[in-house]
Design a protein around this motif. Sequence first.
Motif, PDB file in Angstrom:
ATOM      1  N   PHE A 227       0.705  -1.292  -0.011  1.00 47.87           N
ATOM      2  CA  PHE A 227      -0.092  -0.008  -0.050  1.00 47.87           C
ATOM      3  C   PHE A 227       0.825   1.381   0.176  1.00 47.87           C
ATOM      4  CE2 PHE A 227      -2.134  -3.454   2.127  1.00 47.87           C
ATOM      5  CZ  PHE A 227      -2.974  -3.843   1.107  1.00 47.87           C
ATOM      6  N   GLU A 228       1.963   1.068  -0.699  1.00 51.18           N
ATOM      7  CA  GLU A 228       2.856   2.347  -1.025  1.00 51.18           C
ATOM      8  C   GLU A 228       2.053   3.557  -1.450  1.00 51.18           C
ATOM      9  OE1 GLU A 228       5.286   5.227  -2.468  1.00 51.18           O
ATOM     10  OE2 GLU A 228       4.051   4.083  -3.776  1.00 51.18           O
ATOM     11  N   GLY A 229       2.410   4.642  -0.717  1.00 52.22           N
ATOM     12  CA  GLY A 229       1.482   5.875  -1.079  1.00 52.22           C
ATOM     13  C   GLY A 229       0.640   6.418   0.243  1.00 52.22           C
ATOM     14  N   VAL A 230       0.527   5.231   1.200  1.00 51.32           N
ATOM     15  CA  VAL A 230      -0.256   5.666   2.344  1.00 51.32           C
ATOM     16  C   VAL A 230       0.622   6.919   3.089  1.00 51.32           C
ATOM     17  CG1 VAL A 230       0.929   3.905   3.855  1.00 51.32           C
ATOM     18  CG2 VAL A 230      -1.497   4.662   4.362  1.00 51.32           C
ATOM     19  N   ASP A 231       1.831   7.043   2.976  1.00 53.75           N
ATOM     20  CA  ASP A 231       2.526   8.028   3.797  1.00 53.75           C
ATOM     21  C   ASP A 231       2.899   9.032   2.875  1.00 53.75           C
ATOM     22  OD1 ASP A 231       2.597   6.541   6.179  1.00 53.75           O
ATOM     23  OD2 ASP A 231       4.294   5.310   5.436  1.00 53.75           O
ATOM     24  N   THR A 232       2.256   9.067   1.765  1.00 48.27           N
ATOM     25  CA  THR A 232       3.029  10.268   0.537  1.00 48.27           C
ATOM     26  C   THR A 232       1.899  10.822  -0.204  1.00 48.27           C
ATOM     27  OG1 THR A 232       3.315   8.750  -1.227  1.00 48.27           O
ATOM     28  CG2 THR A 232       5.232   9.266   0.280  1.00 48.27           C
ATOM     29  N   LEU A 233       0.601  10.192  -0.440  1.00 48.42           N
ATOM     30  CA  LEU A 233      -0.520  10.581  -1.017  1.00 48.42           C
ATOM     31  C   LEU A 233      -1.389  11.829  -0.211  1.00 48.42           C
ATOM     32  CD1 LEU A 233      -1.841   7.901  -3.411  1.00 48.42           C
ATOM     33  CD2 LEU A 233      -0.339   9.822  -4.059  1.00 48.42           C
ATOM     34  N   GLY A 234      -1.229  11.642   1.008  1.00 57.43           N
ATOM     35  CA  GLY A 234      -2.128  12.417   1.699  1.00 57.43           C
ATOM     36  C   GLY A 234      -1.622  12.588   3.256  1.00 57.43           C
ATOM     37  N   THR A 235      -2.084  13.213   4.147  1.00 61.18           N
ATOM     38  CA  THR A 235      -1.561  13.518   5.565  1.00 61.18           C
ATOM     39  C   THR A 235      -2.825  12.861   6.554  1.00 61.18           C
ATOM     40  OG1 THR A 235      -2.402  15.693   5.486  1.00 61.18           O
ATOM     41  CG2 THR A 235      -0.219  15.409   4.988  1.00 61.18           C
ATOM     42  N   ASN A 236      -4.169  12.689   6.080  1.00 56.82           N
ATOM     43  CA  ASN A 236      -4.965  12.136   7.000  1.00 56.82           C
ATOM     44  C   ASN A 236      -4.677  10.871   7.480  1.00 56.82           C
ATOM     45  OD1 ASN A 236      -6.650  14.486   6.535  1.00 56.82           O
ATOM     46  ND2 ASN A 236      -8.161  13.346   5.399  1.00 56.82           N
ATOM     47  N   THR A 237      -4.915  10.599   8.869  1.00 60.25           N
ATOM     48  CA  THR A 237      -4.620   9.403   9.281  1.00 60.25           C
ATOM     49  C   THR A 237      -5.975   8.517   9.184  1.00 60.25           C
ATOM     50  OG1 THR A 237      -5.709  10.188  11.545  1.00 60.25           O
ATOM     51  CG2 THR A 237      -3.363  10.734  11.166  1.00 60.25           C
ATOM     52  N   PHE A 238      -5.583   7.333   9.907  1.00 61.91           N
ATOM     53  CA  PHE A 238      -6.896   6.205   9.699  1.00 61.91           C
ATOM     54  C   PHE A 238      -8.038   6.906  10.322  1.00 61.91           C
ATOM     55  CE2 PHE A 238      -9.423   2.776  11.452  1.00 61.91           C
ATOM     56  CZ  PHE A 238      -9.472   1.960  10.364  1.00 61.91           C
ATOM     57  N   LEU A 239      -7.711   7.400  11.480  1.00 62.79           N
ATOM     58  CA  LEU A 239      -8.928   7.742  12.323  1.00 62.79           C
ATOM     59  C   LEU A 239      -9.600   9.117  11.960  1.00 62.79           C
ATOM     60  CD1 LEU A 239      -7.510   7.267  16.122  1.00 62.79           C
ATOM     61  CD2 LEU A 239      -9.301   5.972  14.754  1.00 62.79           C
ATOM     62  N   ASP A 240      -8.615   9.862  11.079  1.00 69.25           N
ATOM     63  CA  ASP A 240      -9.468  11.047  10.165  1.00 69.25           C
ATOM     64  C   ASP A 240     -10.299  10.681   9.317  1.00 69.25           C
ATOM     65  OD1 ASP A 240      -7.780  12.874  11.583  1.00 69.25           O
ATOM     66  OD2 ASP A 240      -6.235  12.838   9.960  1.00 69.25           O
ATOM     67  N   TYR A 241     -10.184   9.481   8.761  1.00 66.98           N
ATOM     68  CA  TYR A 241     -11.183   8.898   7.666  1.00 66.98           C
ATOM     69  C   TYR A 241     -12.318   8.028   8.382  1.00 66.98           C
ATOM     70  CZ  TYR A 241      -7.791  10.075   3.709  1.00 66.98           C
ATOM     71  OH  TYR A 241      -7.057  10.368   2.744  1.00 66.98           O
TER      72      TYR A 241
END
Length: 277
Positions: A227-241
Amino acid sequence: MDLSGLSFQKFVDFALDHTRLRTTLTPHLPSQKFKSIKAKDGNKAVLTALSFQSPKIRLLRSLAIADDNAMRVLDFGVFPEPEYDLPIFCANFFATASRSIVVLDYKEKYFKKLMPLGQKYAELFPWGGKITSESMKFFSPIVIWTTFSTSRDKHDDLYSAFVDYYKAWLELMDEAVEEKDVPQILHNREAQHKYLTWRAEKDPGYPLLKKLVGESLAKDLVRNFLFEGVDTLGTNTFLDYFPEYRCEDGGVNQKRSMIGKSYETRPWDAKGEFTGG
């Protein structure tokens, strides 16, 4: 069934060969460090990781696991560049000598013209049993979610399904035009990031990876390969979503299948309309 002759390699070969007929694939540099993964000492599992990119594909990656006659696993995914309004393609196959578990789907986008394809294989691969709404949020109406007794015939049918689904995705890729509207690009980026964030946190394959390669490398594989991109495509965390998973201490509730009803039958009709199962 004897798994010695069962391989998902032809699935990967087909995908790479047919993608190369339509575009130029080059190595995805951030993921190349995972090309040589070895299982922990004493484990005979062989892990094979491949990753590529192209002008319209941010990441095409494949992780295959073969463990003697115990199991065969394939996690194959294609993540488009946000500038192209394309769905995520994902295929997850897990086979033991007695049982196979399959998820084959397009994520985030839904295309009416693909419903006949979904119906064709919904008849061949019946709904795989109870699944909760927390997983359903990332399934499309053409998903193949099934389990069956592992057999050569079913494996061949599964290959046919993979071929048809991937050909349909490649046609969508061919038709995709670069998006110029910045809000739409940002929307595509966030949709992909939300999916990556969910999978990185909830991926059901993590315990197996942890067993095979250890906790540190398993976490690295999940976040920087699968799941490469989880740390670069956005800044929202799991709990934000997904704030519904927040515990009183501010952490993430680790229980699976905790939210919403379960669906024991396919919850869409032949037109792709949600019926609730």
